[in-house]
Design an enzyme around this catalytic site. Sequence first.
Site, mmCIF file in Angstrom:
data_model
loop_
_atom_site.group_PDB
_atom_site.id
_atom_site.type_symbol
_atom_site.label_atom_id
_atom_site.label_comp_id
_atom_site.label_asym_id
_atom_site.label_seq_id
_atom_site.Cartn_x
_atom_site.Cartn_y
_atom_site.Cartn_z
ATOM 1 N N ASN A 176 -32.572 82.620 22.290
ATOM 2 C CA ASN A 176 -32.744 82.356 20.854
ATOM 3 C C ASN A 176 -33.681 83.366 20.227
ATOM 4 O O ASN A 176 -33.385 83.935 19.176
ATOM 5 C CB ASN A 176 -33.277 80.944 20.624
ATOM 6 C CG ASN A 176 -32.276 79.914 21.078
ATOM 7 O OD1 ASN A 176 -31.261 79.706 20.433
ATOM 8 N ND2 ASN A 176 -32.534 79.313 22.226
ATOM 9 N N SER A 177 -34.822 83.591 20.869
ATOM 10 C CA SER A 177 -35.775 84.556 20.316
ATOM 11 C C SER A 177 -35.123 85.933 20.205
ATOM 12 O O SER A 177 -35.311 86.643 19.206
ATOM 13 C CB SER A 177 -37.020 84.643 21.199
ATOM 14 O OG SER A 177 -37.713 83.413 21.156
ATOM 15 N N ASP A 187 -23.594 70.456 25.939
ATOM 16 C CA ASP A 187 -24.252 71.640 26.470
ATOM 17 C C ASP A 187 -23.561 72.043 27.769
ATOM 18 O O ASP A 187 -23.337 71.189 28.648
ATOM 19 C CB ASP A 187 -25.728 71.277 26.729
ATOM 20 C CG ASP A 187 -26.611 72.491 26.863
ATOM 21 O OD1 ASP A 187 -26.224 73.415 27.594
ATOM 22 O OD2 ASP A 187 -27.685 72.502 26.251
ATOM 23 N N HIS A 202 -32.307 74.949 23.644
ATOM 24 C CA HIS A 202 -30.927 74.459 23.607
ATOM 25 C C HIS A 202 -30.700 73.569 22.384
ATOM 26 O O HIS A 202 -29.634 73.591 21.785
ATOM 27 C CB HIS A 202 -30.596 73.683 24.886
ATOM 28 C CG HIS A 202 -30.478 74.570 26.100
ATOM 29 N ND1 HIS A 202 -29.432 74.504 26.985
ATOM 30 C CD2 HIS A 202 -31.264 75.558 26.564
ATOM 31 C CE1 HIS A 202 -29.586 75.403 27.944
ATOM 32 N NE2 HIS A 202 -30.712 76.057 27.715
HETATM 33 C C1 UDX Z 1 -35.114 78.390 27.007
HETATM 34 C C2 UDX Z 1 -35.085 79.527 28.009
HETATM 35 O O1 UDX Z 1 -36.347 79.852 28.476
HETATM 36 C C3 UDX Z 1 -34.353 80.687 27.450
HETATM 37 O O2 UDX Z 1 -34.456 81.792 28.301
HETATM 38 C C4 UDX Z 1 -32.947 80.272 27.254
HETATM 39 O O3 UDX Z 1 -32.173 81.347 26.778
HETATM 40 C C5 UDX Z 1 -32.905 79.113 26.299
HETATM 41 O O4 UDX Z 1 -33.750 78.062 26.734
HETATM 42 P P1 UDX Z 1 -37.192 79.098 25.393
HETATM 43 O O5 UDX Z 1 -37.899 79.659 26.560
HETATM 44 O O6 UDX Z 1 -37.882 78.070 24.636
HETATM 45 O O7 UDX Z 1 -35.728 78.592 25.763
HETATM 46 O O8 UDX Z 1 -36.901 80.371 24.458
HETATM 47 P P2 UDX Z 1 -35.907 80.667 23.278
HETATM 48 O O9 UDX Z 1 -34.487 80.680 23.734
HETATM 49 O O10 UDX Z 1 -36.384 81.916 22.670
HETATM 50 O O11 UDX Z 1 -36.065 79.461 22.278
HETATM 51 C C6 UDX Z 1 -37.248 79.141 21.637
HETATM 52 C C7 UDX Z 1 -36.939 78.589 20.273
HETATM 53 O O12 UDX Z 1 -38.112 78.011 19.767
HETATM 54 C C8 UDX Z 1 -36.497 79.657 19.297
HETATM 55 O O13 UDX Z 1 -35.443 79.176 18.504
HETATM 56 C C9 UDX Z 1 -37.732 79.917 18.454
HETATM 57 O O14 UDX Z 1 -37.442 80.249 17.112
HETATM 58 C C10 UDX Z 1 -38.448 78.593 18.515
HETATM 59 N N1 UDX Z 1 -39.895 78.796 18.437
HETATM 60 C C11 UDX Z 1 -40.560 79.444 19.440
HETATM 61 C C12 UDX Z 1 -40.577 78.313 17.345
HETATM 62 O O15 UDX Z 1 -39.979 77.744 16.431
HETATM 63 N N2 UDX Z 1 -41.929 78.495 17.298
HETATM 64 C C13 UDX Z 1 -42.625 79.112 18.272
HETATM 65 O O16 UDX Z 1 -43.848 79.214 18.163
HETATM 66 C C14 UDX Z 1 -41.924 79.612 19.389
#
Ligand code: UDX
Length: 455
Positions: free
Chosen positions: A353-354, A112, A20
Amino acid sequence: KQENVCETQVLVLPFPVQGHVNPMLQFSKRLVSKGLEVTLLTFTGNKPLAVQDGPVKLEPISDDLEADNLLVESPDAYLERFKAVVTLRLPQIIAKLGMSKSNHSVSCLIYDSVIPWALDIAKQQGLHGAAFFTQSCAVNTIFYNVHEGLLKVPLAAQSSFSIVGLPLLEEYDLPTFVYDIGAYPALTHLSVNQFLNFRKADWVLVNTFTSLEEEVLSWMGSLRSIKTIGPTIPSKYLDKRLEDDKDYGIHLFKPEIDICNNWLNSKETGSVVYVSFGSLAALGEEQMKDLALGLKGSNSYFLWVVRETEKKKLPANFLEESSEKGLVVSWSPQLEVLAHKAVGCFMTHCGWNSTLEALSLGVPMVAVPQFSDQTTNAKLVADVWQVGIRARMDDKGIITKEEIERCIREIMGGDKSKAIKWNSDKWKKLAVQAVNEGGSSDKNIDEFVAQLRCK
Ligand code: UDX
Protein backbone atom coordinates in the site's frame (compact mmCIF):
# COMPACT_ATOMS: atom_id res chain seq x y z
CA LYS A 1 -29.92 2.12 -10.65
CA GLN A 2 -30.44 0.39 -14.00
CA GLU A 3 -33.75 -1.24 -14.67
CA ASN A 4 -34.25 -4.97 -15.11
CA VAL A 5 -31.34 -5.88 -12.94
CA CYS A 6 -31.69 -7.90 -9.82
CA GLU A 7 -30.51 -6.61 -6.46
CA THR A 8 -26.79 -7.15 -6.08
CA GLN A 9 -25.33 -7.41 -2.63
CA VAL A 10 -21.64 -7.66 -1.92
CA LEU A 11 -19.94 -8.78 1.27
CA VAL A 12 -16.26 -7.96 1.73
CA LEU A 13 -13.99 -9.98 4.01
CA PRO A 14 -10.48 -8.60 4.54
CA PHE A 15 -7.75 -10.21 6.60
CA PRO A 16 -7.73 -7.81 9.55
CA VAL A 17 -4.34 -6.12 9.22
CA GLN A 18 -4.25 -2.45 8.25
CA GLY A 19 -2.50 -3.19 4.95
CA HIS A 20 -5.34 -5.47 3.85
CA VAL A 21 -8.28 -3.58 5.35
CA ASN A 22 -7.30 -0.31 3.62
CA PRO A 23 -7.36 -1.47 -0.01
CA MET A 24 -10.47 -3.61 0.48
CA LEU A 25 -12.31 -0.73 2.13
CA GLN A 26 -11.31 1.67 -0.63
CA PHE A 27 -12.39 -0.86 -3.26
CA SER A 28 -15.72 -1.25 -1.45
CA LYS A 29 -16.22 2.51 -1.72
CA ARG A 30 -15.60 2.32 -5.44
CA LEU A 31 -18.23 -0.39 -5.81
CA VAL A 32 -20.74 1.72 -3.88
CA SER A 33 -20.00 4.62 -6.24
CA LYS A 34 -20.92 2.25 -9.08
CA GLY A 35 -24.30 1.57 -7.46
CA LEU A 36 -23.73 -1.66 -5.53
CA GLU A 37 -24.74 -2.35 -1.98
CA VAL A 38 -21.59 -3.29 -0.07
CA THR A 39 -21.05 -4.54 3.47
CA LEU A 40 -17.54 -4.74 4.88
CA LEU A 41 -16.88 -7.18 7.69
CA THR A 42 -14.96 -5.62 10.56
CA PHE A 43 -12.98 -7.18 13.35
CA THR A 44 -12.85 -4.24 15.64
CA GLY A 45 -16.19 -4.36 17.36
CA ASN A 46 -17.48 -1.08 18.63
CA LYS A 47 -14.21 0.65 19.37
CA PRO A 48 -15.10 4.19 18.35
CA LEU A 49 -11.84 5.16 16.71
CA ALA A 50 -11.83 2.18 14.44
CA VAL A 51 -15.11 2.48 12.66
CA GLN A 52 -16.81 5.50 11.20
CA ASP A 53 -19.92 4.86 9.20
CA GLY A 54 -20.20 5.86 5.56
CA PRO A 55 -21.66 4.61 2.29
CA VAL A 56 -20.15 1.16 2.86
CA LYS A 57 -22.14 -0.71 5.50
CA LEU A 58 -20.06 -2.19 8.28
CA GLU A 59 -20.83 -5.46 9.98
CA PRO A 60 -18.76 -6.61 12.94
CA ILE A 61 -17.67 -10.22 12.69
CA SER A 62 -15.47 -10.29 15.78
CA ASP A 63 -13.96 -7.77 18.12
CA ASP A 64 -10.87 -9.57 19.26
CA LEU A 65 -9.18 -10.47 16.01
CA GLU A 66 -7.31 -7.31 15.13
CA ALA A 67 -4.11 -8.66 13.79
CA ASP A 68 -1.70 -6.05 15.06
CA ASN A 69 -0.93 -8.85 17.49
CA LEU A 70 -0.55 -11.37 14.67
CA LEU A 71 3.20 -11.42 15.08
CA VAL A 72 3.12 -11.05 18.86
CA GLU A 73 0.81 -13.97 19.43
CA SER A 74 2.05 -17.02 17.52
CA PRO A 75 0.87 -16.65 13.88
CA ASP A 76 -0.27 -20.31 13.93
CA ALA A 77 -2.47 -19.79 16.96
CA TYR A 78 -3.85 -16.54 15.60
CA LEU A 79 -4.67 -18.03 12.20
CA GLU A 80 -6.39 -21.01 13.75
CA ARG A 81 -8.51 -18.76 15.93
CA PHE A 82 -9.27 -16.54 12.95
CA LYS A 83 -10.48 -19.46 10.82
CA ALA A 84 -12.64 -20.87 13.60
CA VAL A 85 -14.37 -17.53 14.24
CA VAL A 86 -14.96 -16.74 10.56
CA THR A 87 -16.20 -20.24 9.74
CA LEU A 88 -18.76 -19.97 12.49
CA ARG A 89 -19.81 -16.36 12.00
CA LEU A 90 -19.77 -15.88 8.23
CA PRO A 91 -22.77 -18.13 7.45
CA GLN A 92 -24.69 -16.45 10.29
CA ILE A 93 -24.00 -13.01 8.84
CA ILE A 94 -24.88 -14.14 5.31
CA ALA A 95 -28.21 -15.41 6.64
CA LYS A 96 -28.81 -12.25 8.68
CA LEU A 97 -28.23 -10.03 5.64
CA GLY A 98 -30.59 -12.18 3.60
CA MET A 99 -27.90 -13.11 1.13
CA SER A 100 -28.25 -16.88 1.15
CA LYS A 101 -29.56 -19.17 -1.57
CA SER A 102 -33.22 -18.87 -0.71
CA ASN A 103 -33.18 -15.19 -1.53
CA HIS A 104 -33.53 -14.09 -5.15
CA SER A 105 -30.85 -11.46 -4.96
CA VAL A 106 -27.43 -11.94 -6.53
CA SER A 107 -24.72 -12.01 -3.91
CA CYS A 108 -20.99 -12.15 -3.91
CA LEU A 109 -18.32 -12.55 -1.27
CA ILE A 110 -15.12 -10.65 -2.02
CA TYR A 111 -12.60 -12.38 0.20
CA ASP A 112 -8.98 -11.71 0.92
CA SER A 113 -6.89 -14.07 -1.19
CA VAL A 114 -4.93 -15.17 1.90
CA ILE A 115 -8.06 -16.92 3.18
CA PRO A 116 -8.95 -19.15 0.24
CA TRP A 117 -11.19 -21.34 2.41
CA ALA A 118 -13.66 -18.42 2.48
CA LEU A 119 -14.53 -19.37 -1.11
CA ASP A 120 -15.82 -22.73 0.11
CA ILE A 121 -18.06 -21.01 2.63
CA ALA A 122 -19.34 -18.63 -0.06
CA LYS A 123 -20.15 -21.52 -2.38
CA GLN A 124 -21.87 -23.54 0.36
CA GLN A 125 -24.06 -20.51 1.00
CA GLY A 126 -24.85 -20.06 -2.70
CA LEU A 127 -22.77 -16.92 -3.15
CA HIS A 128 -20.35 -16.08 -5.90
CA GLY A 129 -16.75 -15.60 -4.80
CA ALA A 130 -14.13 -13.07 -5.85
CA ALA A 131 -10.57 -13.40 -4.56
CA PHE A 132 -8.98 -10.02 -3.77
CA PHE A 133 -5.18 -9.98 -3.94
CA THR A 134 -3.86 -7.06 -1.89
CA GLN A 135 -0.25 -7.44 -3.06
CA SER A 136 1.55 -6.80 -6.33
CA CYS A 137 1.16 -9.19 -9.22
CA ALA A 138 4.93 -9.73 -9.14
CA VAL A 139 4.74 -11.02 -5.59
CA ASN A 140 1.64 -13.10 -6.31
CA THR A 141 3.47 -14.67 -9.22
CA ILE A 142 6.44 -15.62 -7.06
CA PHE A 143 4.12 -17.35 -4.57
CA TYR A 144 2.32 -19.04 -7.45
CA ASN A 145 5.66 -20.39 -8.65
CA VAL A 146 6.35 -21.77 -5.18
CA HIS A 147 2.86 -23.28 -5.01
CA GLU A 148 3.33 -25.05 -8.34
CA GLY A 149 6.83 -26.25 -7.44
CA LEU A 150 8.37 -24.12 -10.20
CA LEU A 151 10.42 -22.35 -7.57
CA LYS A 152 11.57 -24.83 -4.95
CA VAL A 153 11.84 -23.85 -1.29
CA PRO A 154 14.13 -23.94 0.60
CA LEU A 155 15.87 -22.15 -2.25
CA ALA A 156 18.77 -23.74 -4.07
CA ALA A 157 22.09 -21.98 -3.56
CA GLN A 158 22.33 -19.93 -6.73
CA SER A 159 23.03 -16.29 -7.44
CA SER A 160 19.81 -15.39 -9.20
CA PHE A 161 16.35 -16.69 -9.95
CA SER A 162 14.53 -16.44 -13.23
CA ILE A 163 10.75 -16.21 -13.09
CA VAL A 164 8.67 -15.58 -16.21
CA GLY A 165 7.42 -11.99 -16.41
CA LEU A 166 9.90 -10.67 -13.84
CA PRO A 167 13.42 -9.29 -13.96
CA LEU A 168 16.17 -11.60 -12.78
CA LEU A 169 15.89 -11.67 -8.99
CA GLU A 170 18.56 -12.21 -6.40
CA GLU A 171 17.67 -14.13 -3.26
CA TYR A 172 17.08 -10.95 -1.25
CA ASP A 173 14.71 -9.60 -3.89
CA LEU A 174 12.32 -12.48 -3.29
CA PRO A 175 9.72 -12.15 -0.50
CA THR A 176 11.28 -13.04 2.86
CA PHE A 177 8.62 -15.73 3.28
CA VAL A 178 10.30 -17.45 0.31
CA TYR A 179 13.99 -17.10 1.15
CA ASP A 180 13.60 -17.34 4.93
CA ILE A 181 10.89 -19.94 5.36
CA GLY A 182 11.97 -20.70 8.91
CA ALA A 183 11.08 -17.25 10.25
CA TYR A 184 7.29 -17.40 9.93
CA PRO A 185 6.36 -20.79 8.48
CA ALA A 186 2.66 -20.08 9.02
CA LEU A 187 2.89 -16.92 6.93
CA THR A 188 4.82 -18.67 4.15
CA HIS A 189 2.04 -21.21 4.11
CA LEU A 190 -0.62 -18.50 4.04
CA SER A 191 1.05 -16.73 1.11
CA VAL A 192 1.59 -19.86 -0.96
CA ASN A 193 -1.88 -21.22 -0.26
CA GLN A 194 -3.49 -18.21 -1.90
CA PHE A 195 -3.31 -20.38 -4.99
CA LEU A 196 -5.05 -23.45 -3.58
CA ASN A 197 -8.33 -22.81 -5.39
CA PHE A 198 -7.66 -19.67 -7.34
CA ARG A 199 -8.99 -21.20 -10.55
CA LYS A 200 -12.32 -21.87 -8.84
CA ALA A 201 -12.97 -18.27 -7.82
CA ASP A 202 -15.49 -16.53 -10.05
CA TRP A 203 -13.20 -13.50 -10.23
CA VAL A 204 -9.66 -12.66 -9.29
CA LEU A 205 -9.12 -8.99 -8.48
CA VAL A 206 -5.63 -7.55 -8.00
CA ASN A 207 -4.70 -4.21 -6.43
CA THR A 208 -2.37 -3.01 -9.17
CA PHE A 209 -2.74 -1.45 -12.61
CA THR A 210 -2.00 -2.72 -16.09
CA SER A 211 0.78 -0.41 -17.18
CA LEU A 212 2.66 -0.89 -13.90
CA GLU A 213 3.08 -4.65 -14.21
CA GLU A 214 2.31 -5.31 -17.86
CA GLU A 215 4.51 -8.34 -18.49
CA VAL A 216 3.83 -10.28 -15.33
CA LEU A 217 0.11 -9.49 -15.51
CA SER A 218 -0.01 -10.83 -19.00
CA TRP A 219 1.65 -14.06 -17.82
CA MET A 220 -0.70 -14.42 -14.86
CA GLY A 221 -3.59 -13.61 -17.19
CA SER A 222 -2.64 -16.59 -19.33
CA LEU A 223 -3.35 -18.86 -16.35
CA ARG A 224 -6.82 -17.49 -15.70
CA SER A 225 -8.66 -14.23 -16.22
CA ILE A 226 -7.74 -11.54 -13.68
CA LYS A 227 -8.89 -7.99 -13.20
CA THR A 228 -6.60 -5.21 -12.09
CA ILE A 229 -8.55 -2.68 -10.05
CA GLY A 230 -5.91 -0.46 -8.45
CA PRO A 231 -4.52 1.66 -7.13
CA THR A 232 -7.31 1.67 -4.55
CA ILE A 233 -6.61 5.23 -3.48
CA PRO A 234 -9.48 7.69 -2.97
CA SER A 235 -9.67 9.78 -6.14
CA LYS A 236 -9.44 13.12 -4.34
CA TYR A 237 -5.79 12.40 -3.56
CA LEU A 238 -5.03 11.42 -7.13
CA ASP A 239 -6.81 14.25 -8.82
CA LYS A 240 -7.31 17.44 -6.82
CA ARG A 241 -10.26 18.43 -9.03
CA LEU A 242 -12.33 15.54 -7.76
CA GLU A 243 -14.39 15.84 -4.64
CA ASP A 244 -14.30 12.28 -3.41
CA ASP A 245 -17.10 10.52 -1.65
CA LYS A 246 -17.04 11.20 2.07
CA ASP A 247 -13.50 10.33 3.00
CA TYR A 248 -13.78 8.05 5.93
CA GLY A 249 -11.43 5.24 6.68
CA ILE A 250 -10.82 2.52 9.15
CA HIS A 251 -7.69 3.24 11.10
CA LEU A 252 -6.62 0.50 13.44
CA PHE A 253 -4.40 3.14 15.05
CA LYS A 254 -5.33 6.73 15.87
CA PRO A 255 -3.81 9.19 13.38
CA GLU A 256 -2.42 12.50 14.66
CA ILE A 257 -4.01 14.48 11.86
CA ASP A 258 -3.80 18.10 13.01
CA ILE A 259 -0.32 17.77 14.44
CA CYS A 260 1.01 16.40 11.13
CA ASN A 261 -0.81 18.92 8.97
CA ASN A 262 0.15 21.94 11.05
CA TRP A 263 3.77 20.90 11.13
CA LEU A 264 3.89 20.19 7.38
CA ASN A 265 2.16 23.50 6.60
CA SER A 266 5.09 25.29 8.22
CA LYS A 267 7.67 23.62 5.93
CA GLU A 268 8.89 24.53 2.47
CA THR A 269 7.93 22.58 -0.63
CA GLY A 270 9.81 19.31 -0.99
CA SER A 271 11.83 19.80 2.20
CA VAL A 272 10.52 16.97 4.39
CA VAL A 273 11.53 13.31 4.59
CA TYR A 274 8.47 11.27 5.57
CA VAL A 275 9.42 8.03 7.34
CA SER A 276 7.09 5.11 8.06
CA PHE A 277 7.36 1.34 8.32
CA GLY A 278 3.67 0.54 8.23
CA SER A 279 1.55 -1.24 10.76
CA LEU A 280 3.48 -4.43 11.52
CA ALA A 281 7.23 -4.12 11.03
CA ALA A 282 9.28 -3.87 14.21
CA LEU A 283 12.85 -2.58 13.93
CA GLY A 284 15.63 -3.92 16.12
CA GLU A 285 16.96 -1.55 18.74
CA GLU A 286 20.29 -1.06 17.00
CA GLN A 287 18.56 -0.38 13.66
CA MET A 288 16.27 2.10 15.34
CA LYS A 289 19.28 3.92 16.76
CA ASP A 290 21.07 4.13 13.40
CA LEU A 291 17.91 5.31 11.71
CA ALA A 292 17.37 7.98 14.35
CA LEU A 293 20.96 9.20 14.12
CA GLY A 294 20.88 9.08 10.33
CA LEU A 295 17.73 11.20 10.18
CA LYS A 296 19.25 13.69 12.60
CA GLY A 297 22.56 13.69 10.71
CA SER A 298 20.87 14.26 7.34
CA ASN A 299 19.95 17.71 8.53
CA SER A 300 16.65 17.46 6.65
CA TYR A 301 13.25 17.97 8.21
CA PHE A 302 11.65 14.64 8.97
CA LEU A 303 8.22 13.37 9.95
CA TRP A 304 8.65 9.92 11.43
CA VAL A 305 5.88 7.50 12.35
CA VAL A 306 6.96 5.45 15.37
CA ARG A 307 4.13 3.30 16.62
CA GLU A 308 3.45 3.43 20.34
CA THR A 309 4.89 -0.08 20.82
CA GLU A 310 8.13 0.99 19.09
CA LYS A 311 8.75 4.23 20.98
CA LYS A 312 10.76 2.57 23.75
CA LYS A 313 13.46 1.77 21.18
CA LEU A 314 14.22 5.42 20.40
CA PRO A 315 17.62 6.56 21.69
CA ALA A 316 17.52 8.45 24.99
CA ASN A 317 16.72 12.18 24.58
CA PHE A 318 16.22 11.76 20.83
CA LEU A 319 12.84 13.48 20.81
CA GLU A 320 14.07 16.51 22.76
CA GLU A 321 17.34 16.80 20.85
CA SER A 322 15.81 16.60 17.39
CA SER A 323 12.63 18.58 17.97
CA GLU A 324 13.82 21.48 15.80
CA LYS A 325 14.13 19.30 12.73
CA GLY A 326 11.87 16.39 13.38
CA LEU A 327 8.34 15.44 14.33
CA VAL A 328 7.64 11.94 15.65
CA VAL A 329 4.03 10.74 15.69
CA SER A 330 2.56 7.36 16.53
CA TRP A 331 0.34 7.17 13.42
CA SER A 332 -0.15 9.62 10.55
CA PRO A 333 -2.89 10.29 8.00
CA GLN A 334 -0.48 8.84 5.43
CA LEU A 335 -2.29 9.75 2.23
CA GLU A 336 -2.65 13.35 3.33
CA VAL A 337 1.01 13.43 4.28
CA LEU A 338 2.16 11.99 0.95
CA ALA A 339 -0.08 14.41 -0.94
CA HIS A 340 1.34 17.39 0.99
CA LYS A 341 3.66 19.60 -1.04
CA ALA A 342 6.18 19.85 1.80
CA VAL A 343 7.05 16.15 1.48
CA GLY A 344 10.11 15.58 -0.69
CA CYS A 345 10.61 11.84 -0.23
CA PHE A 346 9.28 8.81 1.57
CA MET A 347 11.57 6.49 3.51
CA THR A 348 9.39 3.41 3.46
CA HIS A 349 9.37 -0.28 4.32
CA CYS A 350 7.71 -0.81 0.94
CA GLY A 351 4.52 -2.44 2.12
CA TRP A 352 2.46 -2.71 -1.05
CA ASN A 353 0.00 0.00 0.00
CA SER A 354 2.72 2.46 0.94
CA THR A 355 4.52 1.70 -2.32
CA LEU A 356 1.42 2.19 -4.45
CA GLU A 357 0.45 5.30 -2.52
CA ALA A 358 3.86 6.96 -2.99
CA LEU A 359 4.07 5.91 -6.62
CA SER A 360 0.56 7.16 -7.37
CA LEU A 361 1.20 10.50 -5.66
CA GLY A 362 4.59 10.96 -7.33
CA VAL A 363 6.71 10.85 -4.17
CA PRO A 364 10.27 9.44 -4.61
CA MET A 365 11.15 6.64 -2.20
CA VAL A 366 14.04 5.40 -0.11
CA ALA A 367 13.29 1.69 0.18
CA VAL A 368 14.08 0.12 3.55
CA PRO A 369 12.29 -3.24 3.28
CA GLN A 370 11.77 -5.28 6.43
CA PHE A 371 9.97 -8.50 5.63
CA SER A 372 7.23 -10.22 3.63
CA ASP A 373 6.66 -8.81 0.11
CA GLN A 374 8.57 -5.62 0.92
CA THR A 375 11.90 -6.88 -0.43
CA THR A 376 10.39 -7.55 -3.85
CA ASN A 377 8.56 -4.23 -3.89
CA ALA A 378 11.85 -2.49 -3.06
CA LYS A 379 13.50 -4.17 -6.04
CA LEU A 380 10.73 -2.96 -8.34
CA VAL A 381 10.83 0.57 -6.90
CA ALA A 382 14.58 0.93 -7.38
CA ASP A 383 15.34 -1.06 -10.52
CA VAL A 384 12.16 -1.45 -12.56
CA TRP A 385 10.06 1.66 -12.06
CA GLN A 386 13.09 3.64 -10.93
CA VAL A 387 11.15 5.82 -8.53
CA GLY A 388 13.53 5.44 -5.64
CA ILE A 389 16.71 3.96 -4.26
CA ARG A 390 17.19 0.98 -1.99
CA ALA A 391 19.18 1.39 1.21
CA ARG A 392 21.85 -1.28 1.61
CA MET A 393 22.59 -3.26 4.75
CA ASP A 394 26.07 -3.74 6.15
CA ASP A 395 27.54 -7.15 6.97
CA LYS A 396 25.67 -7.23 10.25
CA GLY A 397 22.31 -6.65 8.55
CA ILE A 398 22.08 -3.03 9.70
CA ILE A 399 21.37 -0.01 7.54
CA THR A 400 23.86 2.30 9.13
CA LYS A 401 23.49 5.93 10.06
CA GLU A 402 25.87 6.82 7.22
CA GLU A 403 23.80 4.85 4.68
CA ILE A 404 20.60 6.57 5.86
CA GLU A 405 22.23 9.97 5.44
CA ARG A 406 23.62 9.02 2.02
CA CYS A 407 20.22 7.84 0.78
CA ILE A 408 18.45 10.99 1.95
CA ARG A 409 21.04 13.23 0.32
CA GLU A 410 20.86 11.21 -2.89
CA ILE A 411 17.07 11.21 -3.20
CA MET A 412 16.63 14.85 -2.14
CA GLY A 413 19.21 16.33 -4.48
CA GLY A 414 21.89 13.87 -5.61
CA ASP A 415 22.85 12.82 -9.14
CA LYS A 416 19.94 10.47 -9.60
CA SER A 417 17.30 12.65 -7.98
CA LYS A 418 16.13 14.46 -11.12
CA ALA A 419 15.63 11.25 -13.11
CA ILE A 420 13.85 9.66 -10.16
CA LYS A 421 11.51 12.63 -9.79
CA TRP A 422 10.80 12.55 -13.52
CA ASN A 423 9.93 8.85 -13.31
CA SER A 424 7.79 9.46 -10.23
CA ASP A 425 5.78 12.07 -12.11
CA LYS A 426 5.40 9.69 -15.04
CA TRP A 427 4.05 6.85 -12.89
CA LYS A 428 1.76 9.21 -11.07
CA LYS A 429 0.13 10.17 -14.38
CA LEU A 430 -0.23 6.52 -15.38
CA ALA A 431 -1.77 5.59 -12.01
CA VAL A 432 -4.31 8.41 -12.29
CA GLN A 433 -5.08 7.37 -15.86
CA ALA A 434 -5.77 3.79 -14.76
CA VAL A 435 -8.44 4.75 -12.24
CA ASN A 436 -9.98 7.72 -14.00
CA GLU A 437 -13.11 7.16 -16.07
CA GLY A 438 -12.31 4.86 -18.97
CA GLY A 439 -8.89 3.86 -17.58
CA SER A 440 -7.86 0.19 -17.39
CA SER A 441 -8.80 -0.33 -13.73
CA ASP A 442 -11.99 1.70 -14.02
CA LYS A 443 -13.10 -0.40 -17.01
CA ASN A 444 -12.33 -3.60 -15.13
CA ILE A 445 -14.40 -2.44 -12.17
CA ASP A 446 -17.29 -1.55 -14.49
CA GLU A 447 -17.01 -4.96 -16.11
CA PHE A 448 -16.97 -6.68 -12.71
CA VAL A 449 -20.07 -4.77 -11.64
CA ALA A 450 -21.86 -5.57 -14.90
CA GLN A 451 -20.97 -9.26 -14.64
CA LEU A 452 -22.18 -9.37 -11.05
CA ARG A 453 -25.48 -7.93 -12.14
CA CYS A 454 -25.90 -10.50 -14.90
CA LYS A 455 -24.83 -13.58 -12.97
C1 UDX B 1 1.14 -5.31 5.45
C2 UDX B 1 2.47 -5.83 4.95
O1 UDX B 1 3.51 -5.57 5.83
C3 UDX B 1 2.74 -5.35 3.58
O2 UDX B 1 4.03 -5.69 3.17
C4 UDX B 1 1.71 -5.93 2.69
O3 UDX B 1 1.93 -5.56 1.36
C5 UDX B 1 0.35 -5.49 3.16
O4 UDX B 1 0.16 -5.79 4.53
P1 UDX B 1 1.79 -2.81 6.32
O5 UDX B 1 3.10 -3.31 6.77
O6 UDX B 1 0.95 -2.17 7.31
O7 UDX B 1 0.95 -3.93 5.55
O8 UDX B 1 2.15 -1.77 5.14
P2 UDX B 1 1.34 -1.13 3.96
O9 UDX B 1 0.95 -2.15 2.94
O10 UDX B 1 2.18 -0.04 3.46
O11 UDX B 1 0.02 -0.58 4.59
C6 UDX B 1 -0.02 0.40 5.57
C7 UDX B 1 -1.24 1.25 5.39
O12 UDX B 1 -1.41 2.03 6.54
C8 UDX B 1 -1.12 2.19 4.21
O13 UDX B 1 -2.34 2.25 3.52
C9 UDX B 1 -0.80 3.53 4.84
O14 UDX B 1 -1.35 4.63 4.15
C10 UDX B 1 -1.44 3.41 6.20
N1 UDX B 1 -0.69 4.18 7.19
C11 UDX B 1 0.59 3.82 7.52
C12 UDX B 1 -1.29 5.26 7.79
O15 UDX B 1 -2.43 5.60 7.48
N2 UDX B 1 -0.58 5.96 8.72
C13 UDX B 1 0.68 5.63 9.09
O16 UDX B 1 1.24 6.30 9.96
C14 UDX B 1 1.29 4.52 8.47
